[in-house]
Design a protein around this motif. Structure first.
Motif, PDB file in Angstrom:
ATOM      1  N   GLY A   1       0.827  -1.206   0.000  1.00  0.00           N
ATOM      2  CA  GLY A   1       0.000   0.000   0.000  1.00  0.00           C
ATOM      3  C   GLY A   1       0.855   1.246   0.000  1.00  0.00           C
ATOM      4  O   GLY A   1       2.082   1.162  -0.158  1.00  0.00           O
ATOM      5  N   PRO A   2       0.231   2.397   0.211  1.00  0.00           N
ATOM      6  CA  PRO A   2       0.945   3.686   0.121  1.00  0.00           C
ATOM      7  C   PRO A   2       2.140   3.797   1.081  1.00  0.00           C
ATOM      8  O   PRO A   2       3.103   4.511   0.787  1.00  0.00           O
ATOM      9  CB  PRO A   2      -0.118   4.727   0.494  1.00  0.00           C
ATOM     10  CG  PRO A   2      -1.426   4.028   0.451  1.00  0.00           C
ATOM     11  CD  PRO A   2      -1.199   2.554   0.459  1.00  0.00           C
ATOM     12  N   ALA A   3       2.111   3.087   2.223  1.00  0.00           N
ATOM     13  CA  ALA A   3       3.227   3.203   3.174  1.00  0.00           C
ATOM     14  C   ALA A   3       4.265   2.107   2.986  1.00  0.00           C
ATOM     15  O   ALA A   3       5.315   2.121   3.623  1.00  0.00           O
ATOM     16  CB  ALA A   3       2.694   3.180   4.611  1.00  0.00           C
ATOM     17  N   GLY A   4       3.971   1.118   2.129  1.00  0.00           N
ATOM     18  CA  GLY A   4       4.925   0.025   1.906  1.00  0.00           C
ATOM     19  C   GLY A   4       4.264  -1.334   2.044  1.00  0.00           C
ATOM     20  O   GLY A   4       3.040  -1.453   1.966  1.00  0.00           O
ATOM     21  N   TRP A   5       5.087  -2.348   2.283  1.00  0.00           N
ATOM     22  CA  TRP A   5       4.602  -3.725   2.393  1.00  0.00           C
ATOM     23  C   TRP A   5       4.235  -4.071   3.827  1.00  0.00           C
ATOM     24  O   TRP A   5       4.905  -3.644   4.764  1.00  0.00           O
ATOM     25  CB  TRP A   5       5.670  -4.692   1.909  1.00  0.00           C
ATOM     26  CG  TRP A   5       5.858  -4.716   0.428  1.00  0.00           C
ATOM     27  CD1 TRP A   5       6.752  -3.967  -0.299  1.00  0.00           C
ATOM     28  CD2 TRP A   5       5.150  -5.530  -0.525  1.00  0.00           C
ATOM     29  NE1 TRP A   5       6.631  -4.265  -1.638  1.00  0.00           N
ATOM     30  CE2 TRP A   5       5.667  -5.224  -1.813  1.00  0.00           C
ATOM     31  CE3 TRP A   5       4.132  -6.490  -0.416  1.00  0.00           C
ATOM     32  CZ2 TRP A   5       5.201  -5.839  -2.971  1.00  0.00           C
ATOM     33  CZ3 TRP A   5       3.675  -7.099  -1.573  1.00  0.00           C
ATOM     34  CH2 TRP A   5       4.200  -6.775  -2.834  1.00  0.00           C
ATOM     35  N   ALA A   6       3.177  -4.869   3.979  1.00  0.00           N
ATOM     36  CA  ALA A   6       2.777  -5.348   5.302  1.00  0.00           C
ATOM     37  C   ALA A   6       2.360  -6.805   5.188  1.00  0.00           C
ATOM     38  O   ALA A   6       2.074  -7.295   4.094  1.00  0.00           O
ATOM     39  CB  ALA A   6       1.619  -4.511   5.833  1.00  0.00           C
TER      40      ALA A   6
END
Ligand SMILES: O=C(O)CCC(=O)C1=CC=C[C@@H](O)[C@@H]1C(=O)O
Ligand SMILES: [Mg+2]
Length: 325
Positions: A39-44
């Protein structure tokens, strides 16, 4: 893989299913599988164990969504001390595993079905022998004992360990935890009473534990854990849910943001998997793990990509959990 519209609306644009064999059987599983969301903040990471139903797994999805869409809280430290985790294995193997990663604290799993107290004691003796007198040894019984069994077993294991730092979740019920805590000098940590309880703060209010184990995914994310820790007013040990390095780095972010971190964290579990999704893998060195977001390496995601059938099961699970989030 199809991405549910509620996730797309929040900016989730990639989902990948993975499966990594474990080095030793742990928690009765031999493969660790899950999803990575981008997503917009990176991988999770979204990787609820298969014994978690949809309602319970929805909290794991909230955690992954929060992590993929928002910045993590500011860290107060650059690295985090971890314990080595010793599964229910024979003493010779426990002795060898205790040296992995240079930890000064070990968490030894005990009370598996069909394993005797003498075998648990022998495992603790081996770990003490490997780590020396200054090491801290804790045990985790995963709620296996009745109150009476805990009261009988804990002093035996305390002696075998040459002193226990604490005992994690000796019994399932709060009343039993509280009674064991009152009866013995050994500090009590709550894990299942936090992560699987409707009200994770009840154990603190009941004075049934000296400290709380917190896992980011089942508790709904890093920020939720920080809020709970503040409300509980008890020391916290951040522990993993056996994630890949992507999910582990969220646990490390929580540990790095807690105002106090008096215990080594149970985040050194990447070595229980035969491979990681991040490069270099998130293995402890000198008992420490570095703080910072970790993205998967494309070639590792490919190497550990789940097969067609498993991917379909995850797709279905993601849709079911998204419908509840
Ligand atoms: O805390 C650690 O040292 C490692 C993590 C760990 O033990 C666990 C991770 C995931 C599931 C659990 O059964 C188990 C635990 O009970 O704490
Ligand atoms: Mg536990």
């Amino acid at each position: 893989m199809h991405i549910p519209s509620v996730l797309r609306e929040r900016g989730i644009d990639r989902v990948a299913a993975f499966s990594i064999p474990m080095t030793t059987r742990f928690r009765r599983i031999t493969e660790r599988d899950g999803l990575l969301l981008h997503g917009p903040a990176g991988w999770a990471e979204f990787s609820p164990f298969w014994d978690y139903g949809t309602a319970e797994s929805a909290a794991w999805l909230r955690a992954a969504l929060a992590d993929a869409t928002a910045a993590r809280p500011a860290p107060l430290r650059e690295e985090v001390e971890v314990n080595v985790t010793i599964p229910v294995v024979p003493p010779v193997l426990a002795h060898r595993l205790a040296a992995v990663g240079g930890a000064r604290t070990a968490k030894v799993k005990v009370a598996d079905p069909g394993v005797s107290l003498a075998e648990d004691a022998a495992r603790l003796e081996a770990v003490r022998d490997a780590m020396g007198p200054a090491a801290r040894l804790r045990i985790d019984a995963n709620a296996a004992w009745t109150r009476e069994e805990a009261l009988a077993a804990l002093p035996v294991l305390d002696r075998a360990a040459g002193g226990l730092e604490y005992a994690e979740q000796p019994c399932a019920e709060l009343e039993d935890l509280a009674a064991v805590r009152r009866a013995l000098e050994i500090p009590i940590a709550a894990d299942e009473s936090v992560r699987r309880a409707e009200d994770p703060l009840r154990v603190a209010r009941a004075e049934a534990a000296d400290l709380l184990v917190m896992k980011v995914q089942p508790l709904g994310g890093v920020q939720r854990c920080l809020d709970l820790a503040e409300q509980a007013g008890l020391p916290v040990v951040v522990s993993s849910a056996l994630e890949s390095g992507v999910g582990l780095s969220a646990g490390i972010a929580l540990a790095a943001a807690l105002p106090e971190l008096p215990y080594a964290c149970g985040l050194g579990t990447a070595t229980l998997l035969t491979g990681d999704l991040v490069e270099p893998p998130l293995y402890a060195s000198g008992g420490m793990l570095p703080v910072g977001r970790r993205d998967p390496a494309p070639e590792l995601l490919e190497r550990h990509a789940a097969g067609v059938e498993l991917t379909a099961r995850w797709e279905e699970r993601l849709a079911a959990c998204a419908a509840q989030s």
